[in-house]
Motif scaffolding. Structure first.
Motif, mmCIF file in Angstrom:
data_model
loop_
_atom_site.group_PDB
_atom_site.id
_atom_site.type_symbol
_atom_site.label_atom_id
_atom_site.label_comp_id
_atom_site.label_asym_id
_atom_site.label_seq_id
_atom_site.Cartn_x
_atom_site.Cartn_y
_atom_site.Cartn_z
ATOM 1 N N GLY A 62 0.847 -0.744 -0.003
ATOM 2 C CA GLY A 62 -0.442 -0.054 -0.377
ATOM 3 C C GLY A 62 1.386 1.463 0.204
ATOM 4 N N VAL A 63 -0.275 2.192 0.136
ATOM 5 C CA VAL A 63 0.828 3.354 -0.402
ATOM 6 C C VAL A 63 0.311 5.128 0.900
ATOM 7 N N HIS A 64 0.881 5.883 1.100
ATOM 8 C CA HIS A 64 0.329 6.907 2.321
ATOM 9 C C HIS A 64 0.727 8.269 1.179
ATOM 10 N N ILE A 65 -0.297 8.295 0.961
ATOM 11 C CA ILE A 65 0.138 9.422 -0.286
ATOM 12 C C ILE A 65 -0.139 11.286 0.261
ATOM 13 N N THR A 66 0.831 12.104 0.840
ATOM 14 C CA THR A 66 0.226 13.264 1.377
ATOM 15 C C THR A 66 0.512 14.331 0.679
ATOM 16 N N ILE A 67 -0.792 15.678 0.053
ATOM 17 C CA ILE A 67 -0.509 16.282 -0.701
ATOM 18 C C ILE A 67 -0.783 17.814 0.018
ATOM 19 N N ASP A 68 0.326 18.525 0.030
ATOM 20 C CA ASP A 68 0.591 20.015 0.318
ATOM 21 C C ASP A 68 0.174 20.616 -0.502
ATOM 22 N N LYS A 69 -1.500 21.372 -0.853
ATOM 23 C CA LYS A 69 -1.972 21.724 -1.950
ATOM 24 C C LYS A 69 -1.502 23.673 -1.860
ATOM 25 N N ASN A 70 -0.780 23.934 -3.090
ATOM 26 C CA ASN A 70 -0.235 25.435 -3.627
ATOM 27 C C ASN A 70 -1.125 25.600 -4.557
ATOM 28 N N ILE A 71 -1.552 24.963 -6.097
ATOM 29 C CA ILE A 71 -2.666 25.374 -6.563
ATOM 30 C C ILE A 71 -3.650 24.965 -6.202
#
Length: 283
Positions: A84-93
């Motif tokens: 599995g994978v844990h995806i962290t998204i730091d949104k700037n757009i």
């Protein structure tokens, strides 16, 4: 193991809708270039066979509706990955802005998982997988400057634009690409001069580029959201050399050669909307 990937936004130097296809998609011809406004993607392995998304945005889902989730699922399925994978998204757009925010996140996940799971898959294969996720994902896998044809899956790299500053201004609305494309009557559209834009890029001719950038979707979005047209008029009046709506909107950008002039326009545009950015091209 943790992998970090930068996910740059894009702007359209041209968006030309050529025809409607039998599958209800449209054949397009789009020249796009990456800018240094970017999300950050962090990928971590999970022993369990699941996909987790973490992000702080009330406008972006953190489940299977997210394009980053869809990218991870497509990658795992195609290459038989049972981790599995844990995806962290730091949104700037900005979200729903015509800047490819969801698509570039998905592309960054594909590139990052390629590293996380040591698959050594070439970019053209990742781009082909990306085209099954969203129309702009294939382009975003490569980034930089390119022309996309078909429904966006056929990518050809191009010379980068001449160096300049970009002012982005996004009104406080979101625009659905699906809604805009549903309103298209191809026979009534304006069609940008793609050949002239390609020549301007090859010659690094800033003035020629600014004179020929174009977007077939502008009249449709303007009719539905007049504030987008008002922002374009304000930025043109402020003195940006080339002004255009990116994608299906609502973000409008202006191209400026001098930093001092770009800063002045940036400051002036902040009186028209809250989300205004001053950025540069990547590369």
């Amino acid at each position: 193991m943790t992998i970090l990937e930068k996910a740059p936004a894009k702007i359209n130097l041209s968006l030309n809708v050529l025809s409607k296809r039998d599958d209800d998609y449209h054949d397009v011809e789009m020249i796009m270039t990456s800018i240094d406004l970017a999300d950050r993607i962090e990928l971590e392995r999970l022993q369990d066979d699941r996909i987790e998304i973490s992000l702080e945005s009330r406008y972006v889902p953190n489940d299977e509706r997210n394009l980053a989730y869809k990218a991870a699922k497509a990658f795992k399925t195609k290459y038989g990955i049972t981790e599995g994978v844990h995806i962290t998204i730091d949104k700037n757009i900005p979200v729903s802005a015509g800047l490819g925010g969801g698509s570039t996140d998905a592309a960054a996940v594909l590139r990052g998982l390629n590293k996380l799971w040591s698959k050594d898959i070439p970019l053209n294969e990742l781009a082909e997988l990306g085209s099954s996720i969203g129309a702009d994902v294939a382009y975003c896998v490569y980034g930089n400057t390119a022309i996309a044809r078909g429904f966006g899956e056929k990518i050809e790299k191009l010379s980068s634009p001449p160096p300049c500053w970009i002012i982005l201004a996004k009104p406080d609305i979101g625009v659905s690409s699906r809604t805009i494309f549903s309103q298209i009557n191809v026979e009534e559209l304006f069609h940008p001069d793609t050949a002239a834009i390609l020549e301007a890029l090859e010659d690094k001719n800033f003035s020629k580029l600014c004179n020929h950038i174009g977007n077939s979707l502008e009249p449709i979005t303007f009719a539905m959201h007049p504030e987008v047209q008002h922002i374009k008029e304000a930025m043109t009046h402020a003195g940006a050399a080339g002004v255009l709506m990116s994608g299906s909107g609502p973000t409008v950008y202006g191209l400026v050669e001098q930093q001092s002039k770009a800063t002045r326009i940036y400051n002036g545009m902040r009186g028209f909307c809250e989300e205004v950015y001053l950025v540069r091209l990547i590369g």
